[in-house]
Scaffold this motif. Structure first.
Motif, mmCIF file in Angstrom:
data_model
loop_
_atom_site.group_PDB
_atom_site.id
_atom_site.type_symbol
_atom_site.label_atom_id
_atom_site.label_comp_id
_atom_site.label_asym_id
_atom_site.label_seq_id
_atom_site.Cartn_x
_atom_site.Cartn_y
_atom_site.Cartn_z
ATOM 1 N N THR A 110 0.842 -1.202 0.000
ATOM 2 C CA THR A 110 0.000 0.000 0.000
ATOM 3 C C THR A 110 0.877 1.252 0.000
ATOM 4 O O THR A 110 0.637 2.195 -0.765
ATOM 5 C CB THR A 110 -0.918 0.021 1.241
ATOM 6 O OG1 THR A 110 -1.548 -1.244 1.375
ATOM 7 C CG2 THR A 110 -1.968 1.116 1.139
ATOM 8 N N MET A 111 1.896 1.234 0.872
ATOM 9 C CA MET A 111 2.795 2.390 0.946
ATOM 10 C C MET A 111 3.497 2.589 -0.399
ATOM 11 O O MET A 111 3.580 3.719 -0.905
ATOM 12 C CB MET A 111 3.836 2.191 2.051
ATOM 13 C CG MET A 111 4.923 3.247 2.044
ATOM 14 S SD MET A 111 6.027 3.169 3.454
ATOM 15 C CE MET A 111 7.133 1.863 2.959
ATOM 16 N N ALA A 112 3.983 1.499 -0.996
ATOM 17 C CA ALA A 112 4.695 1.592 -2.280
ATOM 18 C C ALA A 112 3.776 2.192 -3.350
ATOM 19 O O ALA A 112 4.179 3.091 -4.085
ATOM 20 C CB ALA A 112 5.191 0.211 -2.705
ATOM 21 N N ALA A 113 2.529 1.717 -3.402
ATOM 22 C CA ALA A 113 1.596 2.212 -4.426
ATOM 23 C C ALA A 113 1.358 3.706 -4.253
ATOM 24 O O ALA A 113 1.344 4.467 -5.229
ATOM 25 C CB ALA A 113 0.277 1.447 -4.343
ATOM 26 N N LEU A 114 1.190 4.155 -2.991
ATOM 27 C CA LEU A 114 0.953 5.584 -2.754
ATOM 28 C C LEU A 114 2.193 6.406 -3.112
ATOM 29 O O LEU A 114 2.086 7.483 -3.706
ATOM 30 C CB LEU A 114 0.547 5.823 -1.295
ATOM 31 C CG LEU A 114 -0.898 5.441 -0.953
ATOM 32 C CD1 LEU A 114 -1.114 5.475 0.555
ATOM 33 C CD2 LEU A 114 -1.895 6.373 -1.633
ATOM 34 N N LEU A 115 3.377 5.894 -2.764
ATOM 35 C CA LEU A 115 4.608 6.635 -3.089
ATOM 36 C C LEU A 115 4.781 6.762 -4.595
ATOM 37 O O LEU A 115 5.083 7.837 -5.109
ATOM 38 C CB LEU A 115 5.833 5.942 -2.476
ATOM 39 C CG LEU A 115 6.007 6.084 -0.960
ATOM 40 C CD1 LEU A 115 7.187 5.233 -0.478
ATOM 41 C CD2 LEU A 115 6.216 7.538 -0.542
ATOM 42 N N PHE A 116 4.547 5.670 -5.319
ATOM 43 C CA PHE A 116 4.723 5.728 -6.775
ATOM 44 C C PHE A 116 3.591 6.485 -7.458
ATOM 45 O O PHE A 116 3.716 6.888 -8.617
ATOM 46 C CB PHE A 116 4.896 4.324 -7.363
ATOM 47 C CG PHE A 116 6.273 3.762 -7.104
ATOM 48 C CD1 PHE A 116 7.387 4.334 -7.706
ATOM 49 C CD2 PHE A 116 6.458 2.703 -6.223
ATOM 50 C CE1 PHE A 116 8.666 3.845 -7.447
ATOM 51 C CE2 PHE A 116 7.729 2.209 -5.963
ATOM 52 C CZ PHE A 116 8.839 2.778 -6.575
ATOM 53 N N ALA A 117 2.480 6.695 -6.726
ATOM 54 C CA ALA A 117 1.419 7.562 -7.258
ATOM 55 C C ALA A 117 1.738 9.033 -6.967
ATOM 56 O O ALA A 117 0.945 9.916 -7.278
ATOM 57 C CB ALA A 117 0.069 7.182 -6.658
ATOM 58 N N GLY A 118 2.894 9.283 -6.340
ATOM 59 C CA GLY A 118 3.313 10.656 -6.063
ATOM 60 C C GLY A 118 2.798 11.187 -4.744
ATOM 61 O O GLY A 118 2.902 12.376 -4.457
ATOM 62 N N LYS A 119 2.214 10.300 -3.918
ATOM 63 C CA LYS A 119 1.676 10.719 -2.624
ATOM 64 C C LYS A 119 2.519 10.096 -1.515
ATOM 65 O O LYS A 119 3.584 9.550 -1.761
ATOM 66 C CB LYS A 119 0.214 10.276 -2.489
ATOM 67 C CG LYS A 119 -0.674 10.729 -3.617
ATOM 68 C CD LYS A 119 -0.709 12.237 -3.762
ATOM 69 C CE LYS A 119 -1.603 12.639 -4.925
ATOM 70 N NZ LYS A 119 -1.408 14.037 -5.311
ATOM 71 N N THR A 120 1.995 10.143 -0.295
ATOM 72 C CA THR A 120 2.731 9.540 0.802
ATOM 73 C C THR A 120 1.760 8.769 1.685
ATOM 74 O O THR A 120 0.543 9.011 1.645
ATOM 75 C CB THR A 120 3.521 10.608 1.588
ATOM 76 O OG1 THR A 120 4.235 9.975 2.633
ATOM 77 C CG2 THR A 120 2.605 11.676 2.149
ATOM 78 N N PHE A 121 2.294 7.814 2.443
ATOM 79 C CA PHE A 121 1.455 6.967 3.280
ATOM 80 C C PHE A 121 1.414 7.574 4.683
ATOM 81 O O PHE A 121 2.308 7.370 5.479
ATOM 82 C CB PHE A 121 2.040 5.546 3.291
ATOM 83 C CG PHE A 121 1.250 4.527 4.075
ATOM 84 C CD1 PHE A 121 -0.126 4.422 3.948
ATOM 85 C CD2 PHE A 121 1.906 3.637 4.908
ATOM 86 C CE1 PHE A 121 -0.834 3.457 4.658
ATOM 87 C CE2 PHE A 121 1.206 2.666 5.619
ATOM 88 C CZ PHE A 121 -0.157 2.579 5.496
ATOM 89 N N GLY A 122 0.377 8.371 4.937
ATOM 90 C CA GLY A 122 0.208 8.983 6.248
ATOM 91 C C GLY A 122 -1.270 9.275 6.416
ATOM 92 O O GLY A 122 -1.802 10.202 5.816
ATOM 93 N N VAL A 123 -1.940 8.450 7.213
ATOM 94 C CA VAL A 123 -3.401 8.505 7.238
ATOM 95 C C VAL A 123 -3.927 9.697 8.031
ATOM 96 O O VAL A 123 -4.932 10.305 7.668
ATOM 97 C CB VAL A 123 -3.987 7.181 7.779
ATOM 98 C CG1 VAL A 123 -5.509 7.232 7.789
ATOM 99 C CG2 VAL A 123 -3.513 6.004 6.949
ATOM 100 N N SER A 124 -3.222 10.086 9.127
ATOM 101 C CA SER A 124 -3.802 11.086 10.028
ATOM 102 C C SER A 124 -3.961 12.465 9.385
ATOM 103 O O SER A 124 -4.741 13.281 9.859
ATOM 104 C CB SER A 124 -2.982 11.193 11.316
ATOM 105 O OG SER A 124 -1.681 11.645 11.042
ATOM 106 N N SER A 125 -3.235 12.741 8.297
ATOM 107 C CA SER A 125 -3.343 14.052 7.638
ATOM 108 C C SER A 125 -4.770 14.377 7.222
ATOM 109 O O SER A 125 -5.141 15.542 7.110
ATOM 110 C CB SER A 125 -2.468 14.096 6.385
ATOM 111 O OG SER A 125 -1.166 13.717 6.706
ATOM 112 N N ASN A 126 -5.580 13.340 6.990
ATOM 113 C CA ASN A 126 -6.949 13.605 6.535
ATOM 114 C C ASN A 126 -7.754 14.378 7.584
ATOM 115 O O ASN A 126 -8.694 15.077 7.254
ATOM 116 C CB ASN A 126 -7.652 12.300 6.143
ATOM 117 C CG ASN A 126 -8.135 11.530 7.346
ATOM 118 O OD1 ASN A 126 -9.147 11.868 7.933
ATOM 119 N ND2 ASN A 126 -7.387 10.512 7.739
#
Lengths: 185, 137
Positions: A20-36
């Protein structure tokens, strides 16, 4: 296919989280849920009260889509992928919780505490309202939660994330060993 | 259409969180009592593979699918911020048995009381925003 209905072992689940983290990073985002949570404040107009919420939330709307997905994922798992939601925790934990008056056969969560009716009891109020407040306050203060610090930050060998994770454990141990017996005992 | 990918990734994440039982209050209790390897195995294996992934991204200078740099956002140096903020979050994590991701997954599972936990968390983040200039960072 029978395995899909059973709980998944850690060595399957952990790597899928990295995926999941890899997919988000390669989509140009980051894996950090609390930001929402910050994004939600911005959308609700909190920028009027603090510059911290003056952000162009459209750039961050992906993290809202991600948690809407997570909610749907929970629904799909519950409807189609789970035979039993009784969690087989260790016998020692079961007996420790029994001393606190908590039955460990209620599903993923002890509904004797986490229910709307229990909001009006002292222990229910503390665990849902104060607990939730501390999550929102603490994650933003520390700049991340389990995904942002314990997985992404530590994967990137960030020393601040190690301090944050030590903090997570200090808080978690205090709640588990001092606050819970105090509120539930 | 590109936005759909974030919903799909969220669905995948929600299923993994459910099937791993990482959304369970009981599993979090077990973890903070050091009575099972399960949660340590999940976080530990995710972390070991994550280290390999991020070192590979840096070593091979990998880019995102759109060709931009991978966002690794180094954390700003501080002790107080991470220790105090982290401890606050840890207190809430063990009380509710949920971190921010699982709150949403649990609502989807039908544990509607977690809507209250979510609203309180939003209020907590809002309070942080109000007090930010007065807090040690």
């Amino acid at each position: 296919m029978e395995w899909i209905y059973q709980p998944w072992p850690w060595y399957v689940s952990g790597p899928l989280i990295t995926l999941t983290m890899a997919a988000l990073l390669f989509a140009g985002k980051t894996f950090g849920v609390s930001s929402n949570l910050r994004t939600m404040c911005s959308i609700a107009g909190a920028g009027k009260y603090s510059d911290f919420f003056k952000l162009d939330w459209k750039n961050d709307s992906w993290n809202l889509l991600f948690v809407i997905g997570a909610l749907l994922g929970g629904f799909i798992a519950q409807q189609y992928l789970t035979e039993s939601n009784i969690v087989l925790i260790s016998a020692t934990t079961q007996s420790d919780l029994q001393h606190l008056g908590i039955d460990s056969k209620e599903g993923y969560v002890p509904t004797s505490i986490f229910s709307i009716e229990q909001l009006f009891s002292f222990s229910g109020f503390v665990m849902m309202v104060l607990g939730g407040f501390l999550i929102g306050f603490g994650t933003r203060y520390a700049g991340g939660c389990t995904s942002g610090h314990a997985i992404t930050g530590l994967s990137n060998l960030q020393f601040p994330s190690l301090i944050a994770v030590i903090g997570f454990f200090i808080g978690g141990l205090v709640s588990t060993h001092f606050l819970l017996p105090l509120f539930l005992g | 259409m590109r936005k759909l990918i974030y919903i799909l990734l969220g669905i995948f994440f929600g299923i993994v969180m459910s099937k791993s039982e990482a959304i369970s209050w009981y599993r979090i209790q077990e973890m903070f009592r050091f009575q099972s390897f399960h949660m340590y195995g999940i976080i530990g294996s995710a972390l070991v593979l994550g280290i390999v992934l991020i070192q590979a991204i840096k070593y091979f200078n990998l880019k995102s699918f759109q060709g931009s740099d991978i966002q690794l956002n180094p954390k700003s140096p501080s002790i107080a911020r991470y220790l105090i903020g982290g401890t606050c979050f840890g207190l809430g994590w063990a009380l509710t048995g949920a971190c921010p991701g699982p709150i949403f997954v649990l609502i989807g599972q039908g544990y509607l009381a977690f809507i209250v936990v979510l609203l309180s968390a939003v209020l907590g983040t809002f309070t942080y925003g109000l007090l930010r200039d007065k807090l040690p960072h």
